[in-house]
Design an enzyme around this catalytic site. Sequence first.
Site, PDB file in Angstrom:
ATOM      1  N   LYS A   1      60.696 -13.847  49.894  1.00 45.05           N
ATOM      2  CA  LYS A   1      60.454 -13.970  51.342  1.00 45.05           C
ATOM      3  C   LYS A   1      58.955 -14.092  51.645  1.00 45.05           C
ATOM      4  O   LYS A   1      58.525 -14.971  52.379  1.00 45.05           O
ATOM      5  CB  LYS A   1      61.017 -12.738  52.094  1.00 45.05           C
TER       6      LYS A   1
ATOM      7  N   ARG B   1      65.880  -4.579  59.601  1.00 50.34           N
ATOM      8  CA  ARG B   1      66.456  -4.152  58.323  1.00 50.34           C
ATOM      9  C   ARG B   1      67.653  -3.240  58.495  1.00 50.34           C
ATOM     10  O   ARG B   1      68.276  -2.852  57.503  1.00 50.34           O
ATOM     11  CB  ARG B   1      65.366  -3.375  57.600  1.00 50.34           C
TER      12      ARG B   1
ATOM     13  N   ARG C   1      55.618  -8.582  39.312  1.00 49.46           N
ATOM     14  CA  ARG C   1      54.793  -8.988  40.460  1.00 49.46           C
ATOM     15  C   ARG C   1      53.436  -8.269  40.412  1.00 49.46           C
ATOM     16  O   ARG C   1      53.338  -7.098  40.089  1.00 49.46           O
ATOM     17  CB  ARG C   1      55.487  -8.622  41.778  1.00 49.46           C
TER      18      ARG C   1
ATOM     19  N   ARG D   1      52.302  -2.933  43.107  1.00 47.77           N
ATOM     20  CA  ARG D   1      52.730  -2.063  44.205  1.00 47.77           C
ATOM     21  C   ARG D   1      53.360  -0.789  43.644  1.00 47.77           C
ATOM     22  O   ARG D   1      54.041  -0.833  42.618  1.00 47.77           O
ATOM     23  CB  ARG D   1      53.761  -2.796  45.075  1.00 47.77           C
TER      24      ARG D   1
ATOM     25  N   ARG E   1      65.872   0.284  45.896  1.00 49.90           N
ATOM     26  CA  ARG E   1      65.609  -0.557  47.073  1.00 49.90           C
ATOM     27  C   ARG E   1      66.744  -1.570  47.257  1.00 49.90           C
ATOM     28  O   ARG E   1      67.142  -1.876  48.380  1.00 49.90           O
ATOM     29  CB  ARG E   1      64.266  -1.297  46.918  1.00 49.90           C
TER      30      ARG E   1
HETATM   31  P1  AP5 Z   1      57.915 -11.925  46.924  1.00 49.88           P
HETATM   32  O1  AP5 Z   1      57.689 -13.187  47.668  1.00 49.88           O
HETATM   33  O2  AP5 Z   1      56.835 -10.916  46.906  1.00 49.88           O
HETATM   34  O3  AP5 Z   1      59.322 -11.278  47.336  1.00 49.88           O
HETATM   35  P2  AP5 Z   1      59.807 -10.591  48.685  1.00 49.88           P
HETATM   36  O4  AP5 Z   1      61.165 -11.104  49.006  1.00 49.88           O
HETATM   37  O5  AP5 Z   1      58.765 -10.718  49.748  1.00 49.88           O
HETATM   38  O6  AP5 Z   1      59.955  -9.098  48.162  1.00 49.88           O
HETATM   39  P3  AP5 Z   1      59.464  -7.685  48.673  1.00 49.88           P
HETATM   40  O7  AP5 Z   1      59.622  -6.753  47.506  1.00 49.88           O
HETATM   41  O8  AP5 Z   1      58.111  -7.739  49.314  1.00 49.88           O
HETATM   42  O9  AP5 Z   1      60.526  -7.366  49.740  1.00 49.88           O
HETATM   43  P4  AP5 Z   1      60.977  -6.019  50.247  1.00 49.88           P
HETATM   44  O10 AP5 Z   1      61.815  -6.446  51.366  1.00 49.88           O
HETATM   45  O11 AP5 Z   1      61.603  -5.086  49.297  1.00 49.88           O
HETATM   46  O12 AP5 Z   1      59.584  -5.258  50.546  1.00 49.88           O
HETATM   47  P5  AP5 Z   1      58.796  -5.008  51.902  1.00 49.88           P
HETATM   48  O13 AP5 Z   1      57.364  -5.174  51.600  1.00 49.88           O
HETATM   49  O14 AP5 Z   1      59.398  -5.754  53.030  1.00 49.88           O
HETATM   50  O15 AP5 Z   1      58.281 -12.334  45.409  1.00 49.88           O
HETATM   51  C1  AP5 Z   1      58.569 -11.359  44.427  1.00 49.88           C
HETATM   52  C2  AP5 Z   1      58.019 -11.812  43.074  1.00 49.88           C
HETATM   53  O16 AP5 Z   1      58.719 -12.974  42.623  1.00 49.88           O
HETATM   54  C3  AP5 Z   1      56.530 -12.208  43.085  1.00 49.88           C
HETATM   55  O17 AP5 Z   1      55.959 -11.852  41.864  1.00 49.88           O
HETATM   56  C4  AP5 Z   1      56.571 -13.739  43.239  1.00 49.88           C
HETATM   57  O18 AP5 Z   1      55.435 -14.337  42.656  1.00 49.88           O
HETATM   58  C5  AP5 Z   1      57.842 -14.108  42.495  1.00 49.88           C
HETATM   59  N1  AP5 Z   1      58.565 -15.225  43.074  1.00 49.88           N
HETATM   60  C6  AP5 Z   1      58.816 -15.437  44.396  1.00 49.88           C
HETATM   61  N2  AP5 Z   1      59.561 -16.529  44.561  1.00 49.88           N
HETATM   62  C7  AP5 Z   1      59.811 -17.003  43.315  1.00 49.88           C
HETATM   63  C8  AP5 Z   1      60.552 -18.130  42.834  1.00 49.88           C
HETATM   64  N3  AP5 Z   1      61.189 -18.963  43.670  1.00 49.88           N
HETATM   65  N4  AP5 Z   1      60.604 -18.332  41.486  1.00 49.88           N
HETATM   66  C9  AP5 Z   1      59.968 -17.485  40.637  1.00 49.88           C
HETATM   67  N5  AP5 Z   1      59.252 -16.418  41.024  1.00 49.88           N
HETATM   68  C10 AP5 Z   1      59.173 -16.181  42.356  1.00 49.88           C
HETATM   69  O19 AP5 Z   1      59.109  -3.462  52.179  1.00 49.88           O
HETATM   70  C11 AP5 Z   1      58.590  -2.426  51.380  1.00 49.88           C
HETATM   71  C12 AP5 Z   1      59.008  -1.070  51.931  1.00 49.88           C
HETATM   72  O20 AP5 Z   1      58.475  -0.901  53.267  1.00 49.88           O
HETATM   73  C13 AP5 Z   1      60.506  -0.828  52.095  1.00 49.88           C
HETATM   74  O21 AP5 Z   1      61.104  -0.400  50.886  1.00 49.88           O
HETATM   75  C14 AP5 Z   1      60.519   0.251  53.193  1.00 49.88           C
HETATM   76  O22 AP5 Z   1      60.202   1.515  52.666  1.00 49.88           O
HETATM   77  C15 AP5 Z   1      59.395  -0.178  54.110  1.00 49.88           C
HETATM   78  N6  AP5 Z   1      59.832  -1.076  55.206  1.00 49.88           N
HETATM   79  C16 AP5 Z   1      59.425  -2.370  55.397  1.00 49.88           C
HETATM   80  N7  AP5 Z   1      60.024  -2.891  56.480  1.00 49.88           N
HETATM   81  C17 AP5 Z   1      60.808  -1.914  56.986  1.00 49.88           C
HETATM   82  C18 AP5 Z   1      61.711  -1.856  58.102  1.00 49.88           C
HETATM   83  N8  AP5 Z   1      61.914  -2.913  58.902  1.00 49.88           N
HETATM   84  N9  AP5 Z   1      62.383  -0.707  58.307  1.00 49.88           N
HETATM   85  C19 AP5 Z   1      62.198   0.365  57.529  1.00 49.88           C
HETATM   86  N10 AP5 Z   1      61.376   0.383  56.457  1.00 49.88           N
HETATM   87  C20 AP5 Z   1      60.679  -0.757  56.183  1.00 49.88           C
END
Ligand code: AP5
Length: 219
Positions: A16, A91, A130, A163, A174
């Site tokens: 994403k 979420r 990552r 991270r 997660r």
């Molecule tokens: P990346 O693009 O970083 O993936 P992503 O989908 O953004 O994954 P996240 O881990 O950031 O999502 P998340 O939803 O768990 O975390 P968030 O920060 O929102 O890609 C991942 C890896 O794959 C990278 O190394 C990239 O290079 C590689 N890659 C990408 N695309 C690829 C492809 N097509 N082919 C090959 N490789 C590829 O949330 C973190 C924490 O914050 C949560 O756990 C929670 O505690 C809190 N939080 C955030 N939002 C909320 C909310 N709304 N409510 C409550 N708590 C929240």
Amino acid sequence: MSKLNLLFFGPPGAGKGTIAKEVSKKYGIPHISTGDMLRAEVASGSELGNKVKEILEKGQLVSDEIMLEVIKNRLQQKDVEKGFILDGFPRTLPQAEGLEKLLEEIKNPITASLYFEVDVETVVKRITNRRICPKCGKIYNLITLKPKVDNICDECGTQLIQRDDDKEDVVRDRYKVYMEKTYPVIQFYMKNNNFFTIDGSGTVEIVTKKVFNILEGIV
Ligand code: AP5
């Protein structure tokens, strides 16, 4: 160009953030990642940051009340005039209901929802490899998207970091939280017009191309 208010859904590691950065660059709309915003709070040592630090490390969700307040403030900023990409929000079902209410109040509805589908083993492999730049936010992968120089950001020369929540056991937790709390939100948006499911397992180039094709059809 008409306004582009986008929701990005998918499990952790679906890509994403990576794809949102491409869309943000092409369409000139901000990438609003609630995860990035919360990590910035933790790094700043603010009261909110201290409150949420442990929750993030465990891969649990921050309360709906806090998240709705964070998003309400963010969507009042001027840079969302042409649109926005919400990544990581809503979420939970209460967050989705709160968002819909807020957007109705400010007369700024969602244009499209994009759901990136990726299986759990791909997620674990991607996330444990990552690395991110703590300064400019660029996302790397030790297998698929390596920096030119080991552990150094191509864009700003800063040392890359992992991270705190990118360890395998936390990633699996997660994913469980995602299936339990966020998948029902996706089912809620699936019923709407302009909901697109994208196979997120291809390369970044392939997935980006698919997304650009979809967006060209709706702007
Ligand atoms: P990346 O693009 O970083 O993936 P992503 O989908 O953004 O994954 P996240 O881990 O950031 O999502 P998340 O939803 O768990 O975390 P968030 O920060 O929102 O890609 C991942 C890896 O794959 C990278 O190394 C990239 O290079 C590689 N890659 C990408 N695309 C690829 C492809 N097509 N082919 C090959 N490789 C590829 O949330 C973190 C924490 O914050 C949560 O756990 C929670 O505690 C809190 N939080 C955030 N939002 C909320 C909310 N709304 N409510 C409550 N708590 C929240």
